[in-house]
Design an enzyme around this catalytic site. Structure first.
Site, mmCIF file in Angstrom:
data_model
loop_
_atom_site.group_PDB
_atom_site.id
_atom_site.type_symbol
_atom_site.label_atom_id
_atom_site.label_comp_id
_atom_site.label_asym_id
_atom_site.label_seq_id
_atom_site.Cartn_x
_atom_site.Cartn_y
_atom_site.Cartn_z
ATOM 1 N N ALA A 25 0.842 -1.195 0.000
ATOM 2 C CA ALA A 25 0.000 0.000 0.000
ATOM 3 C C ALA A 25 0.875 1.241 0.000
ATOM 4 O O ALA A 25 2.064 1.186 0.320
ATOM 5 C CB ALA A 25 -0.905 -0.013 1.228
ATOM 6 N N GLY A 29 -0.035 -5.091 0.904
ATOM 7 C CA GLY A 29 -1.257 -4.965 0.120
ATOM 8 C C GLY A 29 -1.129 -5.571 -1.261
ATOM 9 O O GLY A 29 -2.107 -6.050 -1.834
ATOM 10 N N GLU A 87 -1.755 -9.183 -0.848
ATOM 11 C CA GLU A 87 -3.182 -9.382 -0.624
ATOM 12 C C GLU A 87 -3.982 -9.210 -1.912
ATOM 13 O O GLU A 87 -4.965 -9.928 -2.149
ATOM 14 C CB GLU A 87 -3.674 -8.417 0.453
ATOM 15 N N GLU A 90 4.551 -8.056 8.509
ATOM 16 C CA GLU A 90 4.855 -8.563 9.839
ATOM 17 C C GLU A 90 5.836 -9.734 9.831
ATOM 18 O O GLU A 90 6.416 -10.074 10.854
ATOM 19 C CB GLU A 90 3.562 -8.969 10.566
#
Length: 256
Positions: free
Chosen positions: A99, A142, A145, A165
């Site tokens: 992102a 992101g 994802e 993470e």
């Protein structure tokens, strides 16, 4: 971009046409272009929608503008009866590096809650048509994802998937196939062509059954799949497919 307006021309004649599709066609007809993505049709029959993320200086970081344009392009391809599958890709260096953190850093909880921040990011997973991610380079945060929202992931040999993470790493079983970098996009388009050659109506039903299974128990999932299977017998494509099999010829699906 003119082909996208032509593909939605029938919708423009209807007062019930989706606002998003109408605004997209106005964009094309006025000569405007996307700022963050490249959009076209590919395949021998132009039946594969092709979307390339195009923020090279930011490694295709997913800013709000890019995600809105992605949603808009998906809306147009969904409305295009000729398109049977969609490919989303980035560059050789990065599918999407995550992102756009600079865009997010000063947002408050109130901003996010009132504006329903990131709500439109789910558009890819809501597509009725099969979506293939062709991933080269980084797919982080992101970007990872976004790839996972697609139905099929083809990866280049140097693709790297990761979540912030756990730093940078790969996730076993995440991709369907791995190809050399220079073959990745063409192979993803070929996969899209194979899907698009089948009944687009029944392909959408099959995708619905698979996605619904994630939200159900095994018994519920089996029941839902069986009901959709029954529903295919109300379609002309089921009749054509089974008749073609019996007559030992290639089926000519009409998506009806």
């Amino acid at each position: 971009m003119a082909f996208l307006c032509r593909s939605a021309a029938s919708l423009l004649k209807s007062p019930r046409a989706a606002p998003a599709v109408l605004s997209a066609c106005r964009l094309y007809s006025s000569g405007g272009q996307y700022e963050y993505i490249l959009v076209e049709k590919r395949g021998e029959k132009s039946d594969v929608g092709f979307i390339q993320l195009n923020r090279p200086k930011a490694l295709n970081a997913l800013c709000d503008g890019l995600m809105k344009e992605l949603k808009q392009a998906l809306d147009v391809f969904e409305a295009d009866g000729e398109v049977g599958a969609i490919v989303i890709t980035g560059s050789d260096r990065a599918f999407a590096a995550g992102a756009d953190i600079k865009e997010m850093q000063n947002k408050t909880f109130q901003d996010c809650y009132r504006g329903d921040f990131l709500a439109h990011w789910n558009r890819v997973s809501q597509s009725k048509k099969p979506v293939i991610a062709a991933v080269n380079g980084f797919a982080l945060g992101g970007g990872c994802e976004l790839a996972m929202m697609c139905d099929i992931i083809y990866a280049g040999e140097k693709a790297q998937f990761g979540q912030p993470e756990i730093l940078l790493g790969t996730i076993p079983g995440l991709v369907s196939k791995v190809y050399p970098v220079d073959q990745l996009v063409s192979e993803a388009v070929k996969c899209g062509e194979k899907i698009a050659a089948n009944s687009k109506l029944v392909s959408a039903m099959a995708k619905e059954a698979v996605n619904a299974a994630f939200e159900m128990t095994l018994a519920e999932g089996n029941h839902f799949e069986k009901r959709l299977f029954h529903a295919t017998f109300a379609t002309g494509d089921q009749k054509e497919g089974m008749t073609a099999f019996v007559e030992k010829r290639k089926a000519s699906f009409q998506d009806s």
